[in-house]
Design a protein around this motif. Structure first.
Motif, PDB file in Angstrom:
ATOM      1  N   ALA A 137       0.739  -1.273  -0.057  1.00 47.30           N
ATOM      2  CA  ALA A 137       0.040  -0.086  -0.034  1.00 47.30           C
ATOM      3  C   ALA A 137       0.792   1.305  -0.021  1.00 47.30           C
ATOM      4  O   ALA A 137       0.472   2.343  -0.501  1.00 47.30           O
ATOM      5  CB  ALA A 137      -0.925  -0.029   1.311  1.00 47.30           C
ATOM      6  N   LEU A 196      -0.786  -3.188  -5.375  1.00 50.51           N
ATOM      7  CA  LEU A 196      -2.259  -3.528  -4.948  1.00 50.51           C
ATOM      8  C   LEU A 196      -2.997  -3.593  -6.151  1.00 50.51           C
ATOM      9  O   LEU A 196      -2.866  -2.815  -7.166  1.00 50.51           O
ATOM     10  CB  LEU A 196      -2.810  -2.727  -3.917  1.00 50.51           C
ATOM     11  N   PRO A 255      -9.128   6.901   7.049  1.00 48.08           N
ATOM     12  CA  PRO A 255      -9.325   7.085   8.338  1.00 48.08           C
ATOM     13  C   PRO A 255      -9.350   8.684   8.642  1.00 48.08           C
ATOM     14  O   PRO A 255      -8.682   9.575   8.262  1.00 48.08           O
ATOM     15  CB  PRO A 255      -8.027   6.521   9.026  1.00 48.08           C
ATOM     16  N   ALA A 288     -13.744  -3.712  -1.418  1.00 49.38           N
ATOM     17  CA  ALA A 288     -14.147  -2.592  -0.551  1.00 49.38           C
ATOM     18  C   ALA A 288     -15.292  -1.951  -1.068  1.00 49.38           C
ATOM     19  O   ALA A 288     -16.419  -1.442  -0.118  1.00 49.38           O
ATOM     20  CB  ALA A 288     -12.952  -1.705  -0.816  1.00 49.38           C
ATOM     21  N   ILE A 325     -13.712   8.925   0.770  1.00 48.75           N
ATOM     22  CA  ILE A 325     -14.374   7.617   1.634  1.00 48.75           C
ATOM     23  C   ILE A 325     -13.353   6.728   1.822  1.00 48.75           C
ATOM     24  O   ILE A 325     -12.526   6.456   1.034  1.00 48.75           O
ATOM     25  CB  ILE A 325     -15.366   7.034   0.724  1.00 48.75           C
ATOM     26  N   GLY A 326     -13.427   5.975   2.877  1.00 43.20           N
ATOM     27  CA  GLY A 326     -12.366   5.089   3.441  1.00 43.20           C
ATOM     28  C   GLY A 326     -11.111   5.550   3.990  1.00 43.20           C
ATOM     29  O   GLY A 326     -10.388   4.841   4.636  1.00 43.20           O
ATOM     30  N   ASP A 354     -11.229   7.310 -11.180  1.00 43.84           N
ATOM     31  CA  ASP A 354     -11.545   8.620 -10.537  1.00 43.84           C
ATOM     32  C   ASP A 354     -12.898   9.126 -11.230  1.00 43.84           C
ATOM     33  O   ASP A 354     -13.111   8.587 -12.225  1.00 43.84           O
ATOM     34  CB  ASP A 354     -10.264   9.361 -10.670  1.00 43.84           C
ATOM     35  N   ALA A 383      -9.257   1.340   3.751  1.00 41.11           N
ATOM     36  CA  ALA A 383      -8.168   1.985   4.110  1.00 41.11           C
ATOM     37  C   ALA A 383      -7.035   1.474   2.685  1.00 41.11           C
ATOM     38  O   ALA A 383      -6.312   2.163   2.077  1.00 41.11           O
ATOM     39  CB  ALA A 383      -7.562   1.720   5.347  1.00 41.11           C
ATOM     40  N   LEU A 384      -7.114   0.117   2.869  1.00 35.51           N
ATOM     41  CA  LEU A 384      -5.946  -0.275   1.560  1.00 35.51           C
ATOM     42  C   LEU A 384      -6.082   0.198   0.352  1.00 35.51           C
ATOM     43  O   LEU A 384      -5.398   0.731  -0.464  1.00 35.51           O
ATOM     44  CB  LEU A 384      -5.870  -1.904   1.706  1.00 35.51           C
ATOM     45  N   ALA A 385      -7.716  -0.275   0.035  1.00 28.74           N
ATOM     46  CA  ALA A 385      -8.081   0.309  -1.493  1.00 28.74           C
ATOM     47  C   ALA A 385      -7.777   1.817  -1.778  1.00 28.74           C
ATOM     48  O   ALA A 385      -7.398   2.138  -2.634  1.00 28.74           O
ATOM     49  CB  ALA A 385      -9.455   0.023  -1.566  1.00 28.74           C
ATOM     50  N   GLN A 386      -7.978   2.333  -0.698  1.00 21.40           N
ATOM     51  CA  GLN A 386      -7.672   3.854  -0.504  1.00 21.40           C
ATOM     52  C   GLN A 386      -6.169   4.249  -0.919  1.00 21.40           C
ATOM     53  O   GLN A 386      -6.038   4.932  -1.838  1.00 21.40           O
ATOM     54  CB  GLN A 386      -8.232   4.506   0.542  1.00 21.40           C
ATOM     55  N   GLU A 387      -5.240   3.890   0.040  1.00 19.85           N
ATOM     56  CA  GLU A 387      -4.104   3.934  -0.382  1.00 19.85           C
ATOM     57  C   GLU A 387      -3.640   3.460  -1.689  1.00 19.85           C
ATOM     58  O   GLU A 387      -2.785   4.006  -2.538  1.00 19.85           O
ATOM     59  CB  GLU A 387      -3.090   3.305   0.709  1.00 19.85           C
ATOM     60  N   ALA A 388      -4.360   2.215  -1.942  1.00 25.14           N
ATOM     61  CA  ALA A 388      -3.772   1.784  -3.453  1.00 25.14           C
ATOM     62  C   ALA A 388      -4.283   2.690  -4.599  1.00 25.14           C
ATOM     63  O   ALA A 388      -3.215   3.124  -5.210  1.00 25.14           O
ATOM     64  CB  ALA A 388      -4.494   0.560  -3.562  1.00 25.14           C
ATOM     65  N   VAL A 389      -5.445   3.397  -4.581  1.00 23.69           N
ATOM     66  CA  VAL A 389      -5.903   4.494  -5.684  1.00 23.69           C
ATOM     67  C   VAL A 389      -5.069   5.338  -5.618  1.00 23.69           C
ATOM     68  O   VAL A 389      -4.850   6.248  -6.571  1.00 23.69           O
ATOM     69  CB  VAL A 389      -7.365   4.573  -5.512  1.00 23.69           C
ATOM     70  N   GLU A 390      -4.365   5.928  -4.495  1.00 29.25           N
ATOM     71  CA  GLU A 390      -3.848   7.111  -4.389  1.00 29.25           C
ATOM     72  C   GLU A 390      -2.407   6.951  -4.787  1.00 29.25           C
ATOM     73  O   GLU A 390      -1.627   8.122  -5.195  1.00 29.25           O
ATOM     74  CB  GLU A 390      -3.918   7.530  -2.822  1.00 29.25           C
ATOM     75  N   ASN A 391      -2.059   5.834  -4.828  1.00 26.47           N
ATOM     76  CA  ASN A 391      -0.481   5.728  -5.414  1.00 26.47           C
ATOM     77  C   ASN A 391      -0.481   5.598  -6.957  1.00 26.47           C
ATOM     78  O   ASN A 391       0.767   5.300  -7.333  1.00 26.47           O
ATOM     79  CB  ASN A 391       0.019   4.381  -4.667  1.00 26.47           C
ATOM     80  N   LEU A 392      -1.717   5.275  -7.764  1.00 28.59           N
ATOM     81  CA  LEU A 392      -1.698   5.227  -9.208  1.00 28.59           C
ATOM     82  C   LEU A 392      -1.162   6.625  -9.641  1.00 28.59           C
ATOM     83  O   LEU A 392      -1.764   7.747  -9.736  1.00 28.59           O
ATOM     84  CB  LEU A 392      -3.003   4.927  -9.763  1.00 28.59           C
ATOM     85  N   ARG A 400      -3.531   8.440 -12.104  1.00 26.99           N
ATOM     86  CA  ARG A 400      -4.660   9.235 -11.306  1.00 26.99           C
ATOM     87  C   ARG A 400      -4.300  10.606 -10.894  1.00 26.99           C
ATOM     88  O   ARG A 400      -4.967  11.528 -11.125  1.00 26.99           O
ATOM     89  CB  ARG A 400      -5.233   8.406 -10.372  1.00 26.99           C
ATOM     90  N   LEU A 440      -9.145  -5.320  -5.092  1.00 23.56           N
ATOM     91  CA  LEU A 440      -9.206  -4.800  -3.648  1.00 23.56           C
ATOM     92  C   LEU A 440     -10.334  -3.551  -3.707  1.00 23.56           C
ATOM     93  O   LEU A 440     -10.999  -3.399  -2.704  1.00 23.56           O
ATOM     94  CB  LEU A 440      -7.867  -4.395  -3.520  1.00 23.56           C
ATOM     95  N   PHE A 441     -10.411  -3.093  -4.697  1.00 30.93           N
ATOM     96  CA  PHE A 441     -11.375  -1.886  -4.874  1.00 30.93           C
ATOM     97  C   PHE A 441     -12.672  -2.417  -5.045  1.00 30.93           C
ATOM     98  O   PHE A 441     -13.371  -2.082  -4.303  1.00 30.93           O
ATOM     99  CB  PHE A 441     -11.199  -1.107  -6.275  1.00 30.93           C
TER     100      PHE A 441
END
Lengths: 252, 252
Positions: free
Chosen positions: A16, A59, A126, A67, A123-124, B109, B65-74, B77, A63-64
């Motif tokens: 992550a 990841l 913390p 979730a 969303i998601g 997105d 949280a994982l999915a969130q972090e993952a998407v933000e690392n793309l 995006r 996973l998306f």
DNA sequence: ACGCCTGTTGCACACAATGCAACGACTAGT
DNA sequence: ACTAGTCGTTGCATTGTGTGCAACAGGCGT
């Protein structure tokens, strides 16, 4: 409890933080490369990790999807959503819905502000647990020992000068919130952003979720925002009633 | 490849459909209850499943949280986002960004329409792969054998009378899209909704993502929407350029 | 109070996950 | 062009670890 699974799952938070290659994963897990490879392969088959062109892992897509499905199965969220939208249409500001779970408070729904200046959140993600209005509402309702235990364990980052500085202040604030049945965050997270929130209760009176309206100073002052309190509380109560009336189990 | 992990991970999609108790999980996995228990415990420790009050399990918070972090690392995006917002501010309609990964096309997105009538979609949700403009763009760029293989494997649900009915029609449409460098979906998913999309390419010319603008008939006709095509393409090209120029690896 | 159902624990056995070492592919350096 | 080095991959023997069983515990309804 299960070593193999434990190791495999430890890979997820690791990835992550950003893509990593086989060697890095093996090293950070403290296992042989071949072991890491097999774990990664299994994760891959389930779509939880993805192998990008440079052979590094990150990841994966499922996973998306997971979730997503998970969040859509939350009853509170489903019931609350239309009300949140309605509230947003009346006041125009960002509306949040959050729940407490396992020492974390997290947003499960959000309706964006119609004003051009928006606050960042997702969303998601913390929630800033020591200052957010929704966090106060959710924690204020926990049984006393648990509330105290969590308060002691938390960090109290000073996002702004108005952030709650320590467990003592936090617990005191929670007592107030518990008593009055609503909460605010006046510049405790971002200097220029204020929130007003109210709790959503289940049939037994326990707080199951919390909602809030947030707006930056540049749009409305804190005082003006507070005039929305009755509206926010009314919306929360409406959702509570609808939620309590729901048949406990739905479909299969 | 790894039996234990495989079993454990199989629990996740199972729970995505809704909460389940220990017995149900064990049965659907085809293992002993005690085995299922240990797997669930491990998943629980990692926060991937949550045990609700009635003792049943459901997917847990960390998954978000994982999915969130993952998407933000793309990277795509991150680079695209501001451009999508800008485009939305110009035309006012809903803007989507999607990628292809392992036989799935999914939104990563979205910028909401400023019009009151919005189309339903959510990031993380798998796209209607046989009709969506973004899906056509992403699949059209795959190497021929893979494209054909996927087309054969897909289902072709007739969402509307204008949905593509079978692999033949789909592949033909992909050829057109590939040729012209843009794609549409004119009521193929929802009768009253149209989309125009354009591809985002990496340094090597391969399509790495696709974006689209969607609007319901009640707001603009399909013809009017098509007048936005140059704007959409220009935006996509801008993102492509910026993406290609990026240093391949960023931070740690 | 009794039986029934569901979740939980301890244990012996067997299998499945592990680490090793050797191999292959690829890059960089001289 | 050849070699040295890196990284991912595979087959195999060994043992550690996950497994199913059976017995136990707790809750609920009758």
């Amino acid at each position: 409890m299960s070593q193999t699974v434990d190791r495999a799952l430890s890979i997820l938070p690791l990835l992550a933080q950003g893509p990593a290659d086989l060697g890095q994963v093996a090293e950070r897990l403290g296992v042989h490369k071949s072991t890491a490879l097999r774990l990664l392969r299994t994760l891959h088959e389930h779509g939880l990790v993805y192998r990008q062109e440079d052979q590094r892992y990150r990841l994966g897509a499922r996973l998306f999807a997971l979730a997503q499905e998970a969040v859509e199965n939350l009853d509170v969220r489903e019931i609350a959503h239309s009300h949140l939208v309605a509230l947003n249409e009346q006041c125009g500001h960002t509306v949040h819905l959050a729940v407490y779970e396992e020492n974390e408070v997290l947003y499960i729904d959000k309706v964006e502000s119609r004003y051009p200046v928006r606050m960042y959140s997702r969303i998601g993600k913390p929630v800033a647990i020591t200052v957010a209005a929704v966090a106060k509402l959710l924690l204020a309702d926990l049984p006393e020992p648990e509330r105290r235990a969590i308060a002691e364990r938390l960090d109290y980052p000073m996002y702004t000068s108005r952030s709650l500085p320590n467990a003592g202040a936090f617990l005191k604030e929670l007592a107030v919130v518990r008593e009055q049945g609503w909460a605010t965050d006046l510049g405790g997270h971002e200097e220029s952003i204020n929130c007003v929130g109210a709790p959503i209760r289940g049939a037994d009176g326990r707080v199951v979720a919390a909602m809030s309206v947030s707006a930056p100073n540049v749009v409305v002052t804190a005082e003006e925002l507070l005039t929305l309190l009755p509206l926010v509380r009314r919306t929360a109560d409406t959702i509570s009633r609808e939620y309590s009336g729901t048949t406990p189990t739905k479909k299969a």
